[in-house]
Motif scaffolding. Structure first.
Motif, PDB file in Angstrom:
ATOM      1  N   PRO A   1     100.795  14.763  43.984  1.00 17.81           N
ATOM      2  CA  PRO A   1     101.206  15.986  43.978  1.00 17.81           C
ATOM      3  C   PRO A   1     102.369  16.448  44.567  1.00 17.81           C
ATOM      4  O   PRO A   1     102.974  15.724  45.600  1.00 17.81           O
ATOM      5  N   LEU A   2     102.969  17.434  43.866  1.00 17.43           N
ATOM      6  CA  LEU A   2     104.498  17.907  44.318  1.00 17.43           C
ATOM      7  C   LEU A   2     105.678  17.096  43.762  1.00 17.43           C
ATOM      8  O   LEU A   2     106.316  17.354  43.316  1.00 17.43           O
ATOM      9  N   VAL A   3     105.485  15.678  44.256  1.00 19.07           N
ATOM     10  CA  VAL A   3     106.301  14.689  43.920  1.00 19.07           C
ATOM     11  C   VAL A   3     106.440  14.545  42.678  1.00 19.07           C
ATOM     12  O   VAL A   3     107.571  14.525  41.793  1.00 19.07           O
ATOM     13  N   HIS A   4     105.255  14.964  41.603  1.00 18.01           N
ATOM     14  CA  HIS A   4     105.606  14.817  40.176  1.00 18.01           C
ATOM     15  C   HIS A   4     106.256  15.944  39.665  1.00 18.01           C
ATOM     16  O   HIS A   4     106.525  15.670  38.394  1.00 18.01           O
ATOM     17  N   PHE A   5     106.839  16.876  40.334  1.00 26.54           N
ATOM     18  CA  PHE A   5     107.434  17.835  39.760  1.00 26.54           C
ATOM     19  C   PHE A   5     109.233  17.299  39.627  1.00 26.54           C
ATOM     20  O   PHE A   5     110.062  17.977  39.259  1.00 26.54           O
ATOM     21  N   TRP A   6     109.207  16.238  40.626  1.00 26.85           N
ATOM     22  CA  TRP A   6     110.658  15.677  40.750  1.00 26.85           C
ATOM     23  C   TRP A   6     110.882  14.306  40.445  1.00 26.85           C
ATOM     24  O   TRP A   6     111.709  13.813  39.548  1.00 26.85           O
ATOM     25  N   MET A   7     110.043  13.391  40.696  1.00 31.32           N
ATOM     26  CA  MET A   7     110.386  12.014  40.841  1.00 31.32           C
ATOM     27  C   MET A   7     110.381  11.484  39.333  1.00 31.32           C
ATOM     28  O   MET A   7     111.344  10.750  39.016  1.00 31.32           O
ATOM     29  N   PRO A   8     109.558  12.001  38.209  1.00 33.87           N
ATOM     30  CA  PRO A   8     109.552  11.360  36.747  1.00 33.87           C
ATOM     31  C   PRO A   8     110.853  11.908  36.335  1.00 33.87           C
ATOM     32  O   PRO A   8     111.729  11.036  35.732  1.00 33.87           O
ATOM     33  N   TYR A   9     111.446  12.946  36.753  1.00 31.53           N
ATOM     34  CA  TYR A   9     112.743  13.312  36.102  1.00 31.53           C
ATOM     35  C   TYR A   9     113.980  12.361  36.757  1.00 31.53           C
ATOM     36  O   TYR A   9     114.746  12.025  36.004  1.00 31.53           O
TER      37      TYR A   9
END
Length: 242
Positions: A125-133
């Motif tokens: 959660p939350l990390v998935h808004f940045w890490m894949p990018y």
């Protein structure tokens, strides 16, 4: 003697670089297209509800049975969207991980995180808004050929930026619209929530198109660099013979 102006030693690509799976790419693209079609149908059903609820007149021009049927179809459409989204996400993440592994072999120095983050980054959660990018940007840079004429290294990442901006926007807006729809009480609130849901579905369609373009471009770049070398097709200039 004759020679070329490019006298730098060219590092060899690692042997046995696995080709990215065409099956995963085709499957991910097909599932994204199916998801986009389901979103398009949801927009159509939402537009029908929007027209049935005629402003403040409400039930005066929208018979109860027609509204009930439209709501039922809209709920069914939403369930279908969720059902289709899950396999699409699984296949896309599988392709994403495969590409991270392949591009990591091409240019391991371009990555600050291990290949496991190509999967874990989507789940936290939350990390998935940045890490894949960040992983996508690193993959794009690793698959971009190096300059062969001494120019600074530049990798245009606009396809990554467009895809990710649309993906995050559609995700957040869909959650907001879902909250408004679940809490709607009057017809006016339902109509406004459906309008927001329609906007979220249109954003998701655009995100699906951008994801397909990103996937095809990155796969093509990875294959080209794996076959032609890190500098791509270099143009050699002859020097004077001595």
């Amino acid at each position: 003697m004759s020679g070329t102006s490019d006298l730098r030693p060219r590092p060899l690509l690692p042997s046995g670089v696995p080709r990215s799976s065409r099956g995963l790419l085709v499957a991910a693209s097909a599932l994204l297209a199916v998801v986009a079609l389901s979103d398009l149908f949801a927009v159509f059903v939402g537009a029908r509800i929007h027209t049935l609820i005629d402003g403040d007149q409400g039930f005066a021009t929208a018979p109860q049975e027609k509204l009930d049927a439209a709501y039922s179809l809209y709920q069914t459409t939403g369930n279908v969207q969720v059902t289709l989204y899950l396999p699409c996400a699984i296949v896309f993440v599988a392709w994403f991980f495969r590409m991270r592994r392949n591009t990591g072999l091409l240019a391991p120095d371009r990555f600050s995180k291990g290949p496991g983050w190509a999967i874990a980054g989507w789940l936290i959660p939350l990390v998935h808004f940045w890490m894949p990018y960040r992983v996508a940007v690193d993959m794009w840079g690793a698959a971009t050929p190096l300059p062969s004429d001494g120019e600074p290294y530049r990798a245009s990442i606009w396809p990554v930026n467009v895809w990710w901006a649309l993906f995050v926007s559609s995700t957040l807006f869909e959650r907001y619209a879902g909250s408004r729809y679940d809490n709607a009480e009057g017809l006016a609130e339902v109509r406004a929530a459906v309008t927001q849901y329609m906007a979220a579905d249109l954003l998701e369609i655009a995100a699906a198109v951008a994801a397909v373009y990103f996937a095809i471009r990155l796969t093509a770049m990875q294959r080209l660099k794996a076959t032609e070398g890190p500098y791509g097709t270099a143009v050699h200039k002859p020097v004077a013979s001595t």
